[in-house]
Design an enzyme around this catalytic site. Sequence first.
Site, mmCIF file in Angstrom:
data_model
loop_
_atom_site.group_PDB
_atom_site.id
_atom_site.type_symbol
_atom_site.label_atom_id
_atom_site.label_comp_id
_atom_site.label_asym_id
_atom_site.label_seq_id
_atom_site.Cartn_x
_atom_site.Cartn_y
_atom_site.Cartn_z
ATOM 1 N N THR A 146 0.831 -1.200 0.000
ATOM 2 C CA THR A 146 0.000 0.000 0.000
ATOM 3 C C THR A 146 0.864 1.248 0.000
ATOM 4 O O THR A 146 1.977 1.243 0.533
ATOM 5 C CB THR A 146 -0.963 0.024 1.205
ATOM 6 O OG1 THR A 146 -1.760 1.209 1.156
ATOM 7 C CG2 THR A 146 -0.202 -0.012 2.524
ATOM 8 N N ARG A 147 0.338 2.297 -0.617
ATOM 9 C CA ARG A 147 0.968 3.623 -0.550
ATOM 10 C C ARG A 147 -0.052 4.651 -0.080
ATOM 11 O O ARG A 147 0.169 5.852 -0.198
ATOM 12 C CB ARG A 147 1.538 4.040 -1.912
ATOM 13 C CG ARG A 147 0.599 3.972 -3.072
ATOM 14 C CD ARG A 147 1.224 4.529 -4.347
ATOM 15 N NE ARG A 147 0.481 5.653 -4.859
ATOM 16 C CZ ARG A 147 -0.569 5.559 -5.675
ATOM 17 N NH1 ARG A 147 -0.987 4.371 -6.074
ATOM 18 N NH2 ARG A 147 -1.179 6.637 -6.096
ATOM 19 N N HIS A 178 -9.768 -2.242 4.212
ATOM 20 C CA HIS A 178 -8.451 -2.855 4.015
ATOM 21 C C HIS A 178 -8.166 -3.874 5.113
ATOM 22 O O HIS A 178 -7.605 -4.940 4.853
ATOM 23 C CB HIS A 178 -7.366 -1.778 4.011
ATOM 24 C CG HIS A 178 -7.553 -0.742 2.953
ATOM 25 N ND1 HIS A 178 -8.045 0.509 3.232
ATOM 26 C CD2 HIS A 178 -7.325 -0.769 1.615
ATOM 27 C CE1 HIS A 178 -8.105 1.213 2.121
ATOM 28 N NE2 HIS A 178 -7.682 0.460 1.122
ATOM 29 N N HIS A 205 -8.083 1.758 5.844
ATOM 30 C CA HIS A 205 -9.344 1.941 6.551
ATOM 31 C C HIS A 205 -9.947 0.568 6.851
ATOM 32 O O HIS A 205 -9.303 -0.464 6.651
ATOM 33 C CB HIS A 205 -10.286 2.819 5.721
ATOM 34 C CG HIS A 205 -9.713 4.161 5.397
ATOM 35 N ND1 HIS A 205 -9.540 5.140 6.348
ATOM 36 C CD2 HIS A 205 -9.222 4.674 4.236
ATOM 37 C CE1 HIS A 205 -8.990 6.212 5.790
ATOM 38 N NE2 HIS A 205 -8.781 5.946 4.512
ATOM 39 N N ARG A 250 -6.673 -4.178 -8.128
ATOM 40 C CA ARG A 250 -7.124 -3.685 -9.428
ATOM 41 C C ARG A 250 -6.253 -2.491 -9.815
ATOM 42 O O ARG A 250 -6.030 -1.591 -9.022
ATOM 43 C CB ARG A 250 -8.591 -3.266 -9.334
ATOM 44 C CG ARG A 250 -9.241 -2.874 -10.641
ATOM 45 C CD ARG A 250 -10.696 -2.476 -10.406
ATOM 46 N NE ARG A 250 -11.388 -2.204 -11.650
ATOM 47 C CZ ARG A 250 -11.329 -1.039 -12.296
ATOM 48 N NH1 ARG A 250 -10.608 -0.059 -11.792
ATOM 49 N NH2 ARG A 250 -11.994 -0.862 -13.423
#
Length: 574
Positions: free
Chosen positions: A199-200, A207, A204, A293
């Site tokens: 992740t970057r 996730h 929340h 995605r």
Amino acid sequence: MANAPHGGVLKDAHARDAHKFDELLKESKTLPSIILTDRQLCDLELIMNGGFSPLEGFMNQGDYNRVVNELRLRDGNLFSIPVTLDVSEHDIKSLGLEPKKRVVLRDLRDDAPLAILTIDDVYRPNKVEEALKVFGSNDMSHPSIKYLHTQTKEYYVGGNVEAIQAPAHYDYIAHRLTPAELRAHFKKLNWNRVVAFQTRNPMHRAHRELTVRAARIRQANVLIHPVVGLTKPGDIDHYTRVRVYQTIMRKYPNGMATLSLLPLAMRMGGPREALWHAIIRKNFGATHFIIGRDHAGPGKNSQGVDFYGPYEAQELVVKYHDELKIEVVPFQMMTYIPDSDEYMPVDEVPKGTQTLNISGTELRRRLRSGAHIPEWFSYPEVVQVLRNTHPPRSKQGFTLFLTGYYNSGKDMVGRALQVVLNEQGGRPVSLLLGEIVRHELSFELGFSRRDRDSNIARIAFVSAELTKAGAAVIAAPIAPFAEARAHARAHIETYGGFYLVHVNTPLDYCIATDRKGIYQRAQSGEIKGFTGVDDPYEAPTDADIVVDISKQSVSEICHQILLLLEKDGYIGEK
């Protein structure tokens, strides 16, 4: 046990070269130096700690060509992104860079010697070919293509490195684990199956539910492995994001997940980047990798079309599954079901069921305005972290950048704005009039195009720092050139609001009301390079507000500007 490193052996240069630290440090004092850029620094850190295994240095021409054309190193190992050390022709000549030459690589932040590189070759890449084959385009809307053509120097130096020391970090040290350290951590905890989550962005509830679901289905543990090197321009800073990750880690079942930070310089390379990320996570010991995605996609190109298809990244990594030996976990879009107070993959929601979601755009709007962010979307503790860093606009700084001819009235408007904003209260107000800046900051500058641009760059720097601190800034230079104004806007908007106010008072009026006679001196040739006389003024086409002191009173102009600030939420109740 943890997954085997890519290529079979973890290329940990720190462990390999520790016995000759004194020797390498002594030699580094005798060698020419290359000062690394931020990207090169990230790359070197992952070369030395084994995150880029089987690489042992920056790619020589043979490895580079094969990676660009075939996604492989010369030895046949899969590798999808060129990892190169770019230098200029001046560097080559001044440092004497040539095959077999040894050069020390230094940290740009503290000049510390990090490694010694033995040069294999110096070669000139075809940047257009690199862009087309690696990123699938030569469109400058792609951040890495723009970087390649505007910031990467014209030559590459290839060769292996010997490690002296790792780059120093002063933030989140406990979470900065090397591949060897993370593998040891997994072994100590007896974690044999590990799902890595890239992740970057902040995390929340969705996730958290996604990663927990992935771990339960695969009887695995979770590695939250966010990028804290270079990401996409405009992303939330890593300090804020890590505070969010630390907060959300407490929401996982005890013993299920761990957090480790990845000092990677992302290229936003879509499918190739996803394959690269999978290789990196394999080197860190993960057995499974969540691919979302449009993984690592940069968004839309100059034609408004996505650079990559939504599932191209998953498809490319799955294609090399047998060779890569890391399991792809497709990212499932999670949506909230209010009736049952749970998250569920979108494709599993029964038809007709009510669902709720908040888009990234809507979240940013709510943060800007201070609007409510429901607990079903994100944990209150996470929202508080984000609000601390991204307060509503009523608490943010902004810059009013007034541009116009000399004696256009911009100084009068600027002084009046300082008064009315002080009356508003809520934030300090700073006034940067052109003549004051010239006297205090730019006294040595003349009025050439270059010097004018330097003057505006200094104003932009000071304005950005004040804006970042929450102040209201009123800058009123002539700023005759559009490019310099655009650079000022881009710099300041990183930290808060920016409004370009074109004080569009006609030149004839400025001349006629010039009681000091400055225009007359310029017209007679006494003053050279004067804007509007013998130097051009590029009238803004992107002004947020256009005013004219010959037709409007100062009070009317100030009121017009205040109305815009109020509409956008910077002043007044919102």
